[in-house]
Write a protein that holds these residues in place. Sequence first.
Motif: not given
Length: 204
Positions: A154-163
């Motif tokens: 998964v993209r390393p810059d992805l956060t749970a909030g963004e998901v």
Amino acid sequence: MSSRSPEPPAAPGNDRGLRADARRNRDRVLQTAQRLFATEGLGVSLDEIACRAGVGPGTVHRHFPTKEALYLAVAIDQIRRLVAEGEALAGGDDPAALFTLLSRMMASGAENAVVKSALAAAEFDLRSAAPDVAADLTRQVAGLLDRARSAGVVRPDLTAGEVMALVAGAFAAIRHAEAETGGEGSAHLAQIILDGLRPRPGGP
């Protein structure tokens, strides 16, 4: 005349404290209501839901005195089922289990879009009505995201909030695709959204 005491009422989304038979009846009502709302719309009556669920009208009215209470309970029940699915996935070793949970979340959101629209119209906020359940789902997503990030799937810059924000926005897009294509394009659209979370060559 039966000597059995009536089923005690439960708060929307809460089946703790219920007898086993009352809990089974409540679960049957919720599953039937979810199916009927998705296929026949919100106009289906509580009495019709009781009939289709194989319980008496009094059972439905005791647990859910209003349609709004039933809408809320259906929505909370679906979140709990997603939490349980997330827990099961967390117990496995699939590094890409995040995508399995997100696919199910998008499908569930699309299935229950009319219920969520009704709650929004009535100014019900699921995060306020069931904060613990909503937080549990976010935690499951965050845990699976950490595993996926460690595995590089998964993209390393992805956060749970963004998901969570992306999944929420995907509900409307999937419902629109279903309306335009009769459901044929919804799975493809969900896959496109999920592909956007995967690592890009040479980038984050």
